[in-house]
Design an enzyme around this catalytic site. Structure first.
Site: not given
Length: 785
Positions: A10, A12, A99, A101, A169, A175, A215
């Site tokens: 991904n 982004k 997702h 985000e 996730e 991150g 990660s």
């Protein structure tokens, strides 16, 4: 139940430009052979506006394109959205949904995520359904609760579970530098599968793939993928690096990755350079991937025209010699000609070997242009010592590393399982020459390329040491320098005699020049391959290379030049056909024409291509059809009009020592000979002159070709004619003297009128008219009964 692994990348809103994205895919392409497409599925999620432009490039390396989002609606007045229908129409078969985000930054709810799943199911779009908890939710012990809630909203909408992949996730690990341990990840994903088993069915739970997306790096992926409920990864930042391929290769290793450690250890033990190892790994990877190494007609266009040397309008610039190196490939032993030393040590003319003539050519240029021309050799381990000794008297050429670098060797590959071949009886048989395409990694790995660049050399003229037509030509050097091309091939026009050799062509997709060798031609295309009207030009193996451009290509390709790979089927012991079948991987140096953007080719006279591959070639070179010039070049005499004589010698003369017995007094005169064929055991006397097309045949004991002129005829040496005046009696007497030397199947040339024939026990006597008809002779012709 076995589930196929799946890895997603991904991106982004990264990288910054589409060019950067393209460069990243190009870097992946060089490593695409590290993963097995049968073991792992790979999907990449680029920014939406680049999907259409990148999906073809991704597909070429076995990856699918995946959207990062999709609308919860169908077509309509929904500014800024893209629908499931539009993705399918675009040829994009995957999308992310839910997702973290989208949920945390754009406020998408579980219900909206479920609506998106519905739209995708209706259009048959594959979905990676993302779920996962925030840090505070994990710390509150709500991981399973959050995952179940997010899944529960979507379960009623899913009718086709084959179109669903779940990506867990842990948002707190994305991150942040915080990483779930493999055990923590496995525990959570096992809980997800258990929930699906109870909420949907055990069958669905056993089949659905569940990715981990916290990660993931090349360093931690091996331990993670070993867990039974982790079926792959959804990777973020690490998917924006070339090392993303390490993750994919760890998840679904190709055959290359399985066998490579043994090859690497073997090559390192032999102290081969990093460049040699990288080149072989690339070649082995091509083989292990099952890629088609052939070049069928469907991929090619012919080359219609090229710049012609004869039409060049350039003023030779001798100052370029100071920045030019002449390189001769000198690795061949000439085993095909019965030699156990460098072929270049063979005597060619007037007591000079190939190496003598090359050295004297360089000396002549130094004298003519009042400069010191840089000269080097690429030797093999087998030719180095003999060659350096032979050139020791030519001190101006240099010594040691200033004069030579040594060709690499490559492991032979066991045909059955692609493992390194072994042969305890003779370990040396486990290695083979990698082809003259090894020129480039050998230059890099030996440090020769960097040394030449550091000393200010920019241009390289490279050719085979057995091609005495390949001399430094200032006109060609100047043209190459002025053109700015990174690479130039000297090509010559094909004739029927060249129809089975490689030819120049154009890549139908790019229009770029490429070289197709016979080993790369499918059997069904052989007729087209040999069509010299369609494919007009062949590679002389006289090449011009811009050394700065070569260095740049190595840097661009991480230390290798991705040449087309050719495989040859052999046995590990070439003299033992019952020994292990192996594959020898080779590359051709001329094939580099397709590696450089802006490569070109120049049509040169046939005189610049005079290689000695057979004893027939040497037979011709030693004859009066060629002349040695004042600057030590061997050229065809003007009377030949640039066309060499064709020499076809019986296989019994394929070794040099046998050929020299054929011509103990030197070759016959070939200045006016178009073609000579020698069949059977014979020797040429001094003073034989051949004109036109002449064939000599002998099926018996060795005979001598007598001095004289032979023009456009077939001479059968088993014919024995003896003139006599005594008829049958003389025939019988002569037979007694010549017993053992005559053969059956005799002919008399020039016979006009046979008056009488008398048969005896030892031969036949003719009374016939000879020549003008004014003279009568009895002719006794003998044959063995």
């Amino acid at each position: 139940m076995s589930r196929k692994f799946i890895v997603g990348g991904n991106w982004k809103c990264n990288p910054g430009t589409q060019k950067e994205a393209t460069d990243l895919i190009h870097a992946w392409q060089k490593q695409a052979n590290v993963f097995d497409k049968e073991k792992v599925e790979v999907v990449i999620c680029p920014p939406a506006i680049w999907m259409d432009g990148l999906k073809g490039k991704l597909s070429a390396i076995g990856m699918s394109t995946c959207s990062q989002n999709v609308s919860k609606t169908g077509p309509g007045a929904f500014t800024g959205e893209w629908t499931a229908e539009s993705l399918v129409d675009l040829g994009v078969s995957w999308t992310l949904v839910g997702h973290s985000e989208r949920r945390s930054k754009y406020g998408e709810t579980d219900a909206e995520t479920a609506e998106k799943v519905t739209m995708c199911q209706e259009q048959g779009l594959n979905v990676i359904l993302c779920i996962g908890e925030l840090l505070e939710e994990r710390e509150a012990g709500k991981t399973d609760e959050v995952n179940k809630r997010q899944l529960a909203a979507c379960l009623p909408k899913i009718k086709d579970w084959s179109k669903i992949v779940i990506a867990y996730e842990p948002v707190w690990a994305i991150g942040t530098g915080k990483v779930a341990t493999p055990e923590q990840a496995e525990e959570t994903q096992a809980a997800i599968r258990a929930y699906l088993s109870s909420a949907v069915s055990a069958d669905v739970a056993s089949k659905v793939r569940i990715q981990y997306g916290g990660s993931v790096t090349p360093e931690n992926c091996k331990d993670l993928i070993s867990k039974p409920n982790i079926d792959g990864f959804l990777v973020g930042g690490a998917s924006l690096k070339p090392t993303f391929m390490d993750i994919i290769g760890t998840v679904g290793p190709s055959k290359l990755m399985e066998v490579w450690p043994a090859y690497q250890a073997k090559m390192e033990k032999e102290e081969l350079s990093a460049a040699a190892i990288a080149a072989f790994k690339y070649n082995l990877g091509v083989l292990a991937s099952g890629a088609n190494v052939m070049l069928p007609e469907t991929l090619l266009d012919p080359v219609e025209t090229l710049q012609d040397f004869e039409k060049l309008n350039v003023k030779p610039n001798s100052s370029l010699l100071k920045s030019t190196v002449i390189l001769k490939l000198n690795g061949g032993l000439g085993t095909g000609m019965g030699l156990d030393k460098a072929k270049s040590l063979l005597t060619v003319t007037e007591g000079n070997s190939f190496l003598d003539l090359i050295a004297k050519q360089v000396g002549s240029m130094n004298k003519q242009f009042k400069t010191k021309v840089k000269f080097m050799l690429m030797n093999s381990f087998a030719t180095s010592a003999d060659t350096l000794e032979a050139l020791s008297s030519y001190e101006e050429l240099g010594k040691g590393a200033d004069l030579e670098f040594v060709q690499n060797k490559a492991p032979k590959v066991t045909a059955s399982d692609l493992s390194p071949a072994t042969w305890e009886k003779e370990p040396g048989h486990e290695w083979c020459p990698p082809g003259h395409g090894d020129l480039y990694p050998a230059m890099l790995g030996s440090g020769t390329l960097d040394k030449l660049l550091k000393k200010g050399f920019k241009y390289m003229f490279v050719s085979n040491s057995d091609n005495l037509g390949a001399t430094m030509d200032l006109k060609i050097l100047t043209y190459f320098a002025n053109s700015g091309a990174p690479f130039m091939m000297e090509a010559a026009e094909r004739t029927a005699a060249d129809s089975k050799g490689g030819h120049l062509a154009k890549d139908k997709a790019t229009g770029n020049l490429l070289l197709r060798e016979s080993a790369q031609c499918p059997k069904e295309d052989e007729k087209a391959f040999q069509d010299t009207e369609r494919y007009k030009f062949f590679n002389t193996n006289n090449l011009w290379v811009d050394l700065q451009a070569l260095k740049a290509e190595f840097k661009k390709n991480d230390g290798l030049l991705p040449l087309p790979v050719m495989k040859n089927n052999k046995t590990v012991d070439p003299r033992d056909k019952a020994s292990t079948p192996v594959l020898q991987l080779e590359t051709a140096m001329g094939a580099a024409i397709q590696c450089f953007e802006g490569s070109t080719a120049l049509v040169v006279p046939r005189s610049r291509f005079a290689p000695v591959k057979t004893t027939g070639d040497l037979f011709a070179l030693r004859s009066d059809a060629y002349t040695l010039t004042a600057d030590f070049r061997i050229t065809l005499k003007e009377e030949r009009k640039n066309v060499p004589p064709t020499i076809k010698l019986d296989d019994m003369y394929k070794f040099v020592d046998a050929m020299e017995k054929l011509i103990p007094n030197g070759p016959p005169s070939l200045i006016d000979c178009k073609k000579v064929v020698v069949e059977g055991d014979m020797t040429f006397a001094k003073g034989v002159i051949l004109k036109g097309e002449v064939t000599f045949k002998n099926s018996g004991a060795s005979k001598e070709v007598a001095a004289g002129t032979y023009e456009d005829k077939t001479v059968e040496l088993e014919v024995l004619a003896v003139c006599s005046a005594g008829g049958p009696a003389a025939a019988e007497a002569a037979w007694g003297a010549l017993q053992g030397g005559a053969r059956a199947g005799l002919r008399v040339h020039g016979l006009q009128d046979v008056r009488s024939v008398v048969a005896g026990p030892f031969g036949i006597a003719f009374d016939f008219v000879w020549g003008s008809g004014n003279e009568h002779f009895d002719m006794a012709i003998f044959y063995r009964r």
